[in-house]
Design a protein around this motif. Sequence first.
Motif, PDB file in Angstrom:
ATOM      1  N   PHE A 109       0.839  -1.190   0.000  1.00 23.09           N
ATOM      2  CA  PHE A 109       0.000   0.000   0.000  1.00 23.09           C
ATOM      3  C   PHE A 109       0.880   1.248   0.000  1.00 23.09           C
ATOM      4  O   PHE A 109       1.859   1.328   0.750  1.00 23.09           O
ATOM      5  CB  PHE A 109      -0.932  -0.018   1.210  1.00 23.09           C
ATOM      6  CG  PHE A 109      -2.034  -1.037   1.075  1.00 23.09           C
ATOM      7  CD1 PHE A 109      -3.250  -0.694   0.507  1.00 23.09           C
ATOM      8  CD2 PHE A 109      -1.838  -2.346   1.493  1.00 23.09           C
ATOM      9  CE1 PHE A 109      -4.266  -1.634   0.364  1.00 23.09           C
ATOM     10  CE2 PHE A 109      -2.844  -3.295   1.355  1.00 23.09           C
ATOM     11  CZ  PHE A 109      -4.064  -2.934   0.788  1.00 23.09           C
ATOM     12  N   HIS A 110       0.502   2.211  -0.845  1.00 28.03           N
ATOM     13  CA  HIS A 110       1.314   3.420  -0.994  1.00 28.03           C
ATOM     14  C   HIS A 110       0.405   4.607  -1.311  1.00 28.03           C
ATOM     15  O   HIS A 110      -0.782   4.434  -1.644  1.00 28.03           O
ATOM     16  CB  HIS A 110       2.339   3.230  -2.114  1.00 28.03           C
ATOM     17  CG  HIS A 110       1.693   2.994  -3.464  1.00 28.03           C
ATOM     18  ND1 HIS A 110       1.363   4.020  -4.323  1.00 28.03           N
ATOM     19  CD2 HIS A 110       1.322   1.847  -4.077  1.00 28.03           C
ATOM     20  CE1 HIS A 110       0.806   3.512  -5.418  1.00 28.03           C
ATOM     21  NE2 HIS A 110       0.769   2.198  -5.295  1.00 28.03           N
ATOM     22  N   LEU A 111       0.954   5.804  -1.212  1.00 26.11           N
ATOM     23  CA  LEU A 111       0.214   6.996  -1.585  1.00 26.11           C
ATOM     24  C   LEU A 111      -0.046   6.984  -3.091  1.00 26.11           C
ATOM     25  O   LEU A 111       0.834   6.627  -3.885  1.00 26.11           O
ATOM     26  CB  LEU A 111       0.999   8.249  -1.205  1.00 26.11           C
ATOM     27  CG  LEU A 111       1.203   8.480   0.298  1.00 26.11           C
ATOM     28  CD1 LEU A 111       2.141   9.670   0.512  1.00 26.11           C
ATOM     29  CD2 LEU A 111      -0.130   8.721   0.999  1.00 26.11           C
ATOM     30  N   LYS A 112      -1.249   7.377  -3.473  1.00 31.06           N
ATOM     31  CA  LYS A 112      -1.606   7.349  -4.890  1.00 31.06           C
ATOM     32  C   LYS A 112      -0.707   8.245  -5.732  1.00 31.06           C
ATOM     33  O   LYS A 112      -0.438   7.939  -6.903  1.00 31.06           O
ATOM     34  CB  LYS A 112      -3.070   7.758  -5.060  1.00 31.06           C
ATOM     35  CG  LYS A 112      -4.065   6.703  -4.596  1.00 31.06           C
ATOM     36  CD  LYS A 112      -5.495   7.132  -4.886  1.00 31.06           C
ATOM     37  CE  LYS A 112      -6.466   6.021  -4.509  1.00 31.06           C
ATOM     38  NZ  LYS A 112      -7.885   6.383  -4.800  1.00 31.06           N
ATOM     39  N   ASP A 113      -0.244   9.333  -5.140  1.00 33.15           N
ATOM     40  CA  ASP A 113       0.608  10.244  -5.912  1.00 33.15           C
ATOM     41  C   ASP A 113       2.088   9.868  -5.855  1.00 33.15           C
ATOM     42  O   ASP A 113       2.942  10.611  -6.349  1.00 33.15           O
ATOM     43  CB  ASP A 113       0.405  11.696  -5.455  1.00 33.15           C
ATOM     44  CG  ASP A 113       0.745  11.905  -3.987  1.00 33.15           C
ATOM     45  OD1 ASP A 113       1.167  10.940  -3.323  1.00 33.15           O
ATOM     46  OD2 ASP A 113       0.585  13.045  -3.506  1.00 33.15           O
TER      47      ASP A 113
END
Length: 245
Positions: A107-111
Amino acid sequence: MSRFIMLMALALVTNLSFAEKITLANGEWAPYLSKGLKHNGYISHIVTEAFAEEGIEVEYVFLPWKRGFEDAKSGKFEGTLIWGYNEERAKDFMYSDVVAQLGTSLFHLKDKPLTWDKAEDLAKYKMGGVIGYAYGIEELEKQGVLKVERIGKDVGNYKKLAAGRLDIVLEDTEVGHETLNKLNLADKITADPKTLKSRNYSVIFSKKSPNAQRLLEAFNRGLKKLQDDGRYQKYLDASRRGEYK
């Protein structure tokens, strides 16, 4: 004839009253396992039904993962659920047949999309996980190739990720998405399309228990019955529809 029926009824009541009961340590890992879910989550439901097929009643004691593991290891409980295999655990526990096969998402930041092909490529990222959880990269951790900052609860990792203090949160795909929805972070955080290698999870039985081998065999027989008659898939599908909430 009436005397025969009475004796048969008495025998039935006696057998029911002496049905075997065991205690297993359980932990919070929704949607699979949770004290707050119907049947304690669909995996707990499967385990309960598998033992019931063999005339064994299960009581769950929900504890922090580390404590539940150690209590089962010492023989306080017959076993604990659910755990991935590693050689260290196998010294103290016997593993059932596979109850669930799960993969780890990143899981990671979309940007801030990730770039990686193999697990070793993740060394450039700050990763967060939960103490006691297996993500399929433990050997790389031992070798010092990867480092995972582990804390007690997964919620803290997502907050750190949202704040930019982590690049990746390691989590089972379904669990991760459920947590993001609860935290209202699904618009900010997403899962990378690629997952780490899937992992097999089992019920593990303490070698300190004199009944470990017998319980292991009974559970495996019951689990196969659930798989063969479709109940295993039925419970999984019900969980995906949110019917255990």
